[in-house]
Each structure stands twice: as C-alpha cells, then as structure tokens.
Scaffold this motif. Structure first.
Motif, mmCIF file in Angstrom:
data_model
loop_
_atom_site.group_PDB
_atom_site.id
_atom_site.type_symbol
_atom_site.label_atom_id
_atom_site.label_comp_id
_atom_site.label_asym_id
_atom_site.label_seq_id
_atom_site.Cartn_x
_atom_site.Cartn_y
_atom_site.Cartn_z
ATOM 1 N N PHE A 466 44.861 10.257 63.951
ATOM 2 C CA PHE A 466 43.497 10.511 63.487
ATOM 3 C C PHE A 466 43.505 11.611 62.420
ATOM 4 C CE2 PHE A 466 39.498 12.945 64.062
ATOM 5 C CZ PHE A 466 38.580 11.951 63.726
ATOM 6 N N ALA A 467 44.251 12.694 62.689
ATOM 7 C CA ALA A 467 44.324 13.797 61.729
ATOM 8 C C ALA A 467 44.976 13.362 60.432
ATOM 9 C CB ALA A 467 45.110 14.964 62.346
ATOM 10 N N ASN A 468 45.912 12.412 60.534
ATOM 11 C CA ASN A 468 46.617 11.951 59.336
ATOM 12 C C ASN A 468 45.696 11.155 58.408
ATOM 13 O OD1 ASN A 468 49.223 11.787 57.977
ATOM 14 N ND2 ASN A 468 49.078 9.588 58.356
ATOM 15 N N SER A 469 44.684 10.518 58.983
ATOM 16 C CA SER A 469 43.813 9.649 58.181
ATOM 17 C C SER A 469 42.463 10.281 57.872
ATOM 18 C CB SER A 469 43.572 8.326 58.929
ATOM 19 O OG SER A 469 42.934 8.564 60.182
ATOM 20 N N ARG A 470 42.175 11.435 58.450
ATOM 21 C CA ARG A 470 40.846 12.029 58.336
ATOM 22 C C ARG A 470 40.836 13.111 57.263
ATOM 23 N NH1 ARG A 470 36.328 9.642 60.424
ATOM 24 N NH2 ARG A 470 34.712 11.221 60.938
ATOM 25 N N PRO A 471 39.886 13.078 56.333
ATOM 26 C CA PRO A 471 39.773 14.171 55.339
ATOM 27 C C PRO A 471 39.489 15.492 56.037
ATOM 28 C CG PRO A 471 38.462 12.262 54.691
ATOM 29 C CD PRO A 471 38.902 12.006 56.097
ATOM 30 N N GLY A 472 40.071 16.560 55.521
ATOM 31 C CA GLY A 472 39.855 17.885 56.085
ATOM 32 C C GLY A 472 40.783 18.226 57.226
ATOM 33 N N MET A 473 41.725 17.314 57.568
ATOM 34 C CA MET A 473 42.672 17.584 58.651
ATOM 35 C C MET A 473 44.100 17.435 58.142
ATOM 36 S SD MET A 473 40.969 15.728 61.973
ATOM 37 C CE MET A 473 39.211 15.847 62.338
ATOM 38 N N GLN A 474 45.005 18.094 58.835
ATOM 39 C CA GLN A 474 46.416 18.065 58.449
ATOM 40 C C GLN A 474 47.266 18.120 59.703
ATOM 41 O OE1 GLN A 474 48.935 17.187 56.558
ATOM 42 N NE2 GLN A 474 48.574 18.623 54.859
ATOM 43 N N ASN A 475 48.391 17.419 59.681
ATOM 44 C CA ASN A 475 49.340 17.431 60.788
ATOM 45 C C ASN A 475 50.424 18.476 60.579
ATOM 46 O OD1 ASN A 475 48.868 15.462 62.944
ATOM 47 N ND2 ASN A 475 48.859 13.937 61.301
ATOM 48 N N PRO A 482 67.889 16.189 67.194
ATOM 49 C CA PRO A 482 68.047 14.779 67.554
ATOM 50 C C PRO A 482 69.336 14.474 68.306
ATOM 51 C CG PRO A 482 68.391 15.123 65.204
ATOM 52 C CD PRO A 482 67.866 16.410 65.735
ATOM 53 N N GLU A 483 70.306 15.358 68.247
ATOM 54 C CA GLU A 483 71.577 15.106 68.928
ATOM 55 C C GLU A 483 71.626 15.783 70.303
ATOM 56 O OE1 GLU A 483 74.586 16.391 66.265
ATOM 57 O OE2 GLU A 483 74.114 14.900 64.722
ATOM 58 N N THR A 484 71.203 17.038 70.377
ATOM 59 C CA THR A 484 71.308 17.772 71.642
ATOM 60 C C THR A 484 70.042 17.679 72.488
ATOM 61 O OG1 THR A 484 70.485 19.828 70.673
ATOM 62 C CG2 THR A 484 72.851 19.412 70.518
ATOM 63 N N MET A 485 68.941 17.260 71.887
ATOM 64 C CA MET A 485 67.633 17.196 72.556
ATOM 65 C C MET A 485 67.155 18.585 73.021
ATOM 66 S SD MET A 485 66.321 14.183 72.513
ATOM 67 C CE MET A 485 66.979 13.981 70.860
ATOM 68 N N LEU A 486 67.670 19.638 72.377
ATOM 69 C CA LEU A 486 67.224 20.989 72.661
ATOM 70 C C LEU A 486 66.216 21.407 71.599
ATOM 71 C CD1 LEU A 486 70.626 22.695 73.591
ATOM 72 C CD2 LEU A 486 68.811 21.921 75.153
ATOM 73 N N PRO A 487 65.251 22.258 71.958
ATOM 74 C CA PRO A 487 64.248 22.658 70.965
ATOM 75 C C PRO A 487 64.855 23.507 69.858
ATOM 76 C CG PRO A 487 63.966 23.899 73.005
ATOM 77 C CD PRO A 487 64.975 22.831 73.296
ATOM 78 N N THR A 488 64.445 23.236 68.625
ATOM 79 C CA THR A 488 64.885 24.037 67.474
ATOM 80 C C THR A 488 63.844 25.083 67.099
ATOM 81 O OG1 THR A 488 63.882 22.527 65.865
ATOM 82 C CG2 THR A 488 66.141 22.056 66.559
ATOM 83 N N TYR A 489 62.593 24.881 67.559
ATOM 84 C CA TYR A 489 61.458 25.753 67.243
ATOM 85 C C TYR A 489 61.143 25.771 65.753
ATOM 86 C CZ TYR A 489 62.532 27.298 71.965
ATOM 87 O OH TYR A 489 62.794 27.347 73.306
ATOM 88 N N HIS A 490 61.675 24.806 65.027
ATOM 89 C CA HIS A 490 61.357 24.708 63.602
ATOM 90 C C HIS A 490 59.988 24.064 63.437
ATOM 91 C CE1 HIS A 490 65.899 24.881 62.522
ATOM 92 N NE2 HIS A 490 65.364 26.069 62.624
ATOM 93 N N PHE A 491 59.197 24.654 62.551
ATOM 94 C CA PHE A 491 57.822 24.219 62.327
ATOM 95 C C PHE A 491 57.777 23.448 61.014
ATOM 96 C CE2 PHE A 491 53.433 24.772 60.957
ATOM 97 C CZ PHE A 491 52.725 24.560 62.133
ATOM 98 N N VAL A 492 57.174 22.261 61.042
ATOM 99 C CA VAL A 492 57.143 21.398 59.856
ATOM 100 C C VAL A 492 55.695 21.054 59.539
ATOM 101 C CG1 VAL A 492 57.958 19.262 58.811
ATOM 102 C CG2 VAL A 492 59.375 20.439 60.518
ATOM 103 N N MET A 493 55.259 21.390 58.336
ATOM 104 C CA MET A 493 53.900 21.049 57.902
ATOM 105 C C MET A 493 53.851 19.616 57.371
ATOM 106 S SD MET A 493 51.562 23.466 58.222
ATOM 107 C CE MET A 493 50.361 22.905 57.009
ATOM 108 N N GLY A 494 52.727 18.930 57.634
ATOM 109 C CA GLY A 494 52.460 17.643 57.016
ATOM 110 C C GLY A 494 53.010 16.441 57.747
#
Length: 794
Positions: A466-475, A482-494
């Motif tokens: 919904f956020a991806n298709s709605r004006p005024g919102m952003q993901n 992807p290999e260890t399935m451990l959190p990287t805590y990296h933040f990715v905009m968009g």
C-alpha cells in the motif's frame, strides 16, 4: 485539523520520552556534569518545542564544544552544595568556619569559570551572557580568608583581642596541668590513684582515683568508670585554677563567635548575588556537559529545518546513542515528497531500533544536544514527539495488546499537528491479520491526509505494498544476511522488507514437502515479489562490498601518498643537510685559497720571488680545477652493438624508480651522480635509479648552467640575473660570489634590472647573509644606478 497540540499532550510527550529512553540520555548527560546544580538541571532536562529555545540551546552547545577544544574545561568540579548555608546566612544565622570557607571557595570557582569563558568572549556570546550574572565576590573571599584558615579555624588576627585571649587560655591551662602533675607525683597521693594520667570530664580536668581510696584525695567527683572501680575527681585545690582556665576559654570562644557572626553577616548581605552566581554556574556547566557529551559521542550539530519545510527528517549515518560503538549507522529521511515512512522486515532485524533512533535523535536535538550522526543531518523542530512502542497489554484492566496499541494511536491522532512527529511500532498487529492490515492502511492514510509526519513499523506485506503505491508514503526495510539468516541491522530506504519465513523454516529443518506445499499456497505475484526482493538484496550486498573495496583502495592510496610525502621530506632534509655541509667545506676552501693568494701577492712584490709566486699560482689553479664540478664523459658505443640511450642532459624529466616521483635534471656531481629538482626540493641520486620520461622542456626560463670553476686566466666580475626568478637568485648568487672569492676578486657587479624590484630585493637579502660580502650598494648613475648592485668582497 489541529494546528496546535491540545493541552493534554504533555502526558503523551512525557510518555514518549520514557518509550524512547530519553531518561537514559539524561543520565549520560548528568554523568558529564561537574557542578552540583548542573546535575539537578540535567535530571530535569526535556526537549523544547519552541524554535527560538531550540536554536539557542544548539548555539550554546556549539560554543561549549569550541571552548573545550580550544581552551579546555572550566572547572567547577568537586564543590559542595552551599545553598542551605547561604539561605541561613541570608536570614541572619551564624555559620561555622567550615561553612564559610566552603561558600567562598565555590564562589571563587564560579568566578574562575567566568574568566575562562571571557578569554574567548568574541566567539562565545551566549556563554558570555550567562557569565555576566556571576558577580565579583572576591572581596568577600578576601575578608573570610583574612580571618579564617583553609580549614575554617578562626585565626589570631581575626580580631584585635583574640590573640591575647588565646594566650591567656594557654597560660591558665598550663598552670592547672602543672598543679595536677604535682599532685600525681606526690608519694602519698600516688597510692590512691589508678594512674598518673590527667583526664577530662565535662570540660574539667580530673584525676583517676581508686574507689576504696576515695577519702585520700578530697575533691569533686565528676564521673565513675563503667566498672565502678575508678572515680574521676577534681581536687579542691585545683578548682579555682580550672575555673580560671574555663573562664578564659569561654571568653576566647565568645570572641571567635563574634568573628564568625561578623563574617556570616557579610555573606548574608551578598547571599542574593551568591545564589545567582551559583545558578549561572549551574547553567554554564550544564551547557559544558552537553559539549563534553558531544565530544564523547563523536556527535555533530544537526541543522534545524525551517518551519513549513516539506522535509522533516534527514539523518546520515545516524547511530543510536545508547548502543555505543557497536551501533550500526542508518541513513534515513522523511520528506520532502512523503510524510509517512513504513519500515518492514523480520523480527529482531532492527525495525524498532531504527524507529527509536529517529525519535530519540529528534528529542536530543530539541533538548540542545548534538546527535551521533554524520555532518549534513537535519531535523525539523516538532511541536510534539509521540510514540507507541512495545507490548502495552494490561492484565489488571483486561486490556489486550491490540486495544492498548489502538487506544494510544487514537490519542496520538487527536494530539498531533502538521508540526508533530508520530512513531508507531507494529501498526496493525495483535488482531486478525487482514483486519489489522486494513486498519493500518487507513491510519497511515489519515496521517498523510493531515500531513502529519509518521514513521511506522509493520509485519504486514499488504501495508508495505500500500505504501509503495500511495502518494505521500515511502517504504524502508531492515534485513537479514541471506546466507546466515542473522540480522545485519542495515537500514534500506525505498525498498520493502522480506519476510524470510521460508528461508528460516528451511534452515530450522522443516521437511521439504511441507515447504513445497506452503509455497504452492502462495500467489504467483507474491512469489515473484519475494524473488525480486531477494535479488535486490543480493545486488545491494554486491554493491556494498564493491564500495567497501573501493574505500579500502582509496585508503591504501592515501597511505601510499603519505609514505611518499614522508620519503620526499626525508630526501629534502638530507639534501639540505648535504648542501649545508658542502657550503661549509667550500667556505673553508675559499679561506685557504684566499690565504694562498695573499701569500703569492706578497711574494710577487720582489723579482727574486716572482718565479716562486708563479709556481704557487699554478698550484692554486690546479687545485681549483680539481674542485670544479664537471659532467662525466660519456664513452662511445662499440660498433656492432645497439646504441645505448642518449645520456641524461640538463633539463631532462626523469622518474625515480620505485617511487614514481618525477624530477628535472639540474646538473651532475663530480662523482657522476645526478642533481635533481623535485618541486622546491633538490636531491642527488645515482643515474641507475632514474628513468628518462622526456627530453628538456621548452621554457621561458634562462638557460641553466652547471656550477664549474671558471678559468683563472679569464675571470669575470659580472653576474647577470635578469630574467631569473626570485627563488633562484640566492643559489646562483652564492655560487658566483664563492667563485669570485676563489679567483681573488675584491669587487663584483650584480646586474638585476629595475622591474618590480623583487630580484633586487632577493639579491640584497642574499648578500646580507653571505659571509664573503663585506659591503654592497647601487652602482653609480652612469654605470647602471639602481639596476646594478656593486659588492665589495672580503
């Protein structure tokens, strides 16, 4: 739509401080304070919501950091709190010596803090304004220390009669002690005593008498021992002496009390100024604590975005201030094209940490603190920061998690304006997934409609879509490796986050048949979207690794550049040392030749010595030729062999092998090595260490000549420096003067022209430093005037 937050929002703001852990930041700040009042102020610090207050706080913190980095700290540490004593003095109470000393010492520390701030007053206007409230109370301190010691004891000089009174006390006491000692030394009395010690009871001196010998020593019984075996008796013969001692001691104590009362009155009269100085020092130290904390966190001042700006948050490499050095930085923005940011991703992946980081840094900014983020970060000044984070289930009130969250969201909607910031964790969870995601979308849509900035985390894929298709919102998203399935805590905009449910299930050993059946239940569109997100994640990781590799290469390049610079500096220093050594040797040689020439001149005055003088002159000439610098001859190549590369020539551009540094050939040393110029540095290296890059460059500079001794039979006493650059003058001038001295000349002429005067100035400065130039000045008008300098040599 609300333009101003309702009055009831204060409780929500304070609740948000607790949820975002702002009190822990206050604790960090309090730990950086030195002054007792500053610690109290730090404990009561809250974000400001007025732009003027926020900007002033930020300016104050920047000034504190400037002062710490340029002058150091302002002290104020280790001081007791004298406010209670000051208040008592203001009401006319009498203070002890220790209290008076503590007060004036604290006031002195506030004055010293003022002095340090005023040392940079032109650059610290806000801190200077605070220090204006610190009055000069040094005369009060002088009055106190004229009468009291450092420990608060009243000094003999505190009043005219106190010294005499104290001497009287000592005299009467000594007289009493001697009397009692005579009693204890008497043989008759000694047998009645437990010991010969003199004790004190109730400020009276007594002897220890055995209870069975009570009648052997007549006196006043002041006390009995715990065992009942000893009586503490003041002999009748000592009563009057003891009275004299106590009366004189009481008189001295009354005089000391007068002194303390007088000093207390002085302090009481300045109590208001003293209290104001303490308050100013507390404010000053709180500001300095903000600067100390900023340095400890490696924080930066963030820009305050203007009111009405569509951009609300711009954080670059921001770190959560409570996670220390292990915090993974995030770069996040809110606006200008969107007012709602939806963060998705797996559990424990860092969604809530990202949410808290945004809110906590916004609070720190509005509290006047610098934030742990890279330069270029900017934050709006919000009229309220509201948060709903964590499991708020209440068993006592029979309120479910969903009800608690939704109730908070309702109150936040009622309290926010366009200038507020809302932070909602796990929006739409705790109920039926379909209904929860529907509510979450509607709530986000309402925030966007009101243009209220909001950051929300969710597990619902439909909310992210919904956020991806709605004006005024952003993901935005956080991700697992992807290999260890451990959190990287990296933040990715968009980019929305992946669920990782199937990857985790497979890693935990869920049978393949079950996984395949579960995948079959998913829609084709969902599978395709998940695969696309997976490929995007892999590509981002590849790009990040390439970027890291590029950064490492840049760092290595910088390291090599630094090493080359150090090597070049070392070569330059060695060359300078060598030049200086050569100059000293040349000066010694000049002195030897000058002595020889004078001797020849003396011997040539008689015909009988003329032949001998000629022989000596030939010897000197041969010696000069041996000292000349000449380019070594180049042997002819043998027939039938390939022609070797042409020899290096003056003006050739060469590269130093192994260093990659370019230089220009300036000449050749007597041992065959090559003289080079690298920028302003000159070095001498073996020809085998060099590689020719290009031949002599065409240049407008005058032709360079290798230093070579001129034939003594054809001397010239003129040096033409027209067209030479100013920085080349001293080297050519020194070589010319040295050569002329070797030839026995006494007068030379330096032609430099008039022009701008730069060459003339360089010539005369060089002559002033040369030991062989006895005097110099402009030539006669008809022989060149100021365009020529005539030099007399020693």
């Amino acid at each position: 739509m609300n333009e101003f937050p309702p009055a009831g929002t204060v409780d929500l703001r304070l609740k948000a401080e607790e949820l975002l852990e702002f009190p822990k930041v206050r604790d960090l700040l309090a730990g950086r304070t030195h002054f007792f009042l500053a610690r109290e102020m730090a404990a009561n610090l809250h974000p400001a919501f007025d732009r003027e207050v926020v900007e002033r706080r930020q300016e104050e913190t920047s000034e504190a950091r400037l002062l710490l980095e340029s002058k150091g700290d302002i002290g104020l540490g280790g001081m007791p709190d004298p406010r209670a004593a000051l208040s008592r003095a203001a009401l006319g109470g009498s203070l002890s010596g220790e209290e008076l000393i503590a007060i004036v010492n604290v006031l002195e520390s506030t004055w010293q803090a003022r002095v340090i701030v005023r040392s940079l007053e032109d650059r610290l206007p806000h801190l200077l304004e605070i220090t204006e409230r610190i009055s000069d109370l040094r005369p009060l301190r002088k009055s106190v220390f004229d009468a009291l010691s450092d420990k608060g004891d009243v000094l003999d000089r505190a009043s005219p009669g106190l010294g005499d009174l104290r001497r009287k006390v000592a005299t009467t006491y000594n007289r009493l002690v001697r009397h009692l000692e005579r009693i204890t030394s008497d043989s008759d009395a000694r047998s009645a005593l437990q010991s010969g010690a003199i004790a004190t009871r109730g400020e009276r001196l007594v002897l220890e008498v055995k209870v069975e010998n009570r009648k052997a020593l007549q006196g006043i019984v002041h006390d009995v021992s715990n065992t009942g075996a000893t009586l503490f008796v003041e002999p009748f013969s000592a009563v009057e002496l003891c009275n004299e001692w106590r009366e004189s001691a009481a008189e001295a104590a009354r005089e000391e009390e007068k002194v303390l009362r007088r000093l207390s009155e002085l302090v009481g009269r300045r109590a208001a100024d003293s209290q104001e100085a303490l308050m100013a020092a507390g404010e000053l130290d709180l500001i300095m604590a903000r600067g100390r904390l900023a340095l400890a966190m490696r924080a930066e001042r963030s820009e305050s975005l203007p009111d009405g700006s569509e951009a609300r948050v711009r954080l670059r490499s921001a770190r959560h201030p409570l996670l220390g050095e292990g915090a993974v930085p995030l770069t996040v923005s809110l606006g200008p094209d969107f007012s709602a940011l939806v963060i998705t991703g797996p559990n424990t992946g860092g969604k809530t940490v990202a949410l808290k980081t945004i809110g906590l840094l916004a609070m720190m900014h509005q509290a006047g603190l610098q934030i742990p983020a890279a330069s270029g970060s900017a934050l709006g000044i919000f009229d309220g920061i509201f948060a709903d984070i964590g499991d708020l289930q209440s068993i006592e009130r029979s309120v479910s998690t969903f009800s608690s969250h939704l109730g908070n969201v309702v109150r936040i909607l009622e309290s926010t304006t366009r200038r507020s910031l809302a932070l909602i964790d796990e929006l739409g969870t705790g109920t039926d997934p379909e209904e929860g995601s529907t509510l979450a979308r509607a709530i986000l849509d309402e925030f966007v409609r009101r243009r209220t900035p909001v950051v929300a985390t969710t597990h619902h894929r439909s909310v992210a879509e919904f956020a991806n298709s709605r004006p005024g919102m952003q993901n935005a998203s956080v991700e697992l490796d992807p290999e260890t399935m451990l959190p990287t805590y990296h933040f990715v905009m968009g980019v929305p986050g992946r669920s990782y449910a199937f990857a985790v299930a497979k890693r935990l050993g869920l049978p393949g048949g079950i996984l395949d059946e579960a995948l079959a239940f998913l829609s084709t569109r969902h599978v395709q979207a998940e695969e696309l997100l997976k490929q995007l994640q892999i590509e981002r990781k590849r790009i990040a690794e390439a970027a890291a590799e590029a950064d490492a290469e840049r760092a290595e390049t910088a390291r090599i550049r630094r090493e080359l610079t150090l090597k070049l500096e070392q070569i330059t220093r060695q060359q300078e040392d060598m030049v200086e050594k050569t100059r000293r040797e040349l000066q010694r040689e000049v002195a030897d030749v000058r002595d020889s020439l004078k001797q020849i001149q003396e011997e040539a005055k008689t015909a009988a010595s003329l032949d001998r003088a000629r022989v000596e002159a030939d010897r000197v000439r041969q010696r000069l030729r041996q000292r000349a610098w000449a380019r070594p001859a180049v042997p002819e190549p043998e027939r039938g062999t390939p022609s070797p590369p042409p020899p290096l020539a003056v003006g050739d551009v060469v590269e130093v092998k192994g260093l990659g540094v370019r230089a220009e050939v300036e000449g050749f040393a007597p041992d065959g090595r090559v003289d080079l110029r690298m920028g302003s540095a000159r070095v001498t290296l073996d020809e085998g260490e060099l590689r020719r890059i290009e031949g002599p460059r065409p240049t407008s500079k005058p032709e360079r000549y290798a230093l070579q001794a001129a034939p003594i039979e054809d001397p010239t006493n003129v040096l033409d420096l027209r067209g030479v650059r100013a920085h080349e003058v001293e080297e050519k001038l020194a070589a010319f003067i040295d050569r002329c001295v070797l030839m026995g000349m006494t007068t030379v002429r330096i032609v430099h022209g008039r022009g701008t005067g730069a060459i003339r100035q360089a010539v005369r400065e060089g002559l002033a430093r040369h030991p062989s130039a006895a005097s110099f000045g402009p030539a006669e008008p008809d022989t060149g005037g100021d365009a020529v300098t005539v030099v007399e040599l020693t």
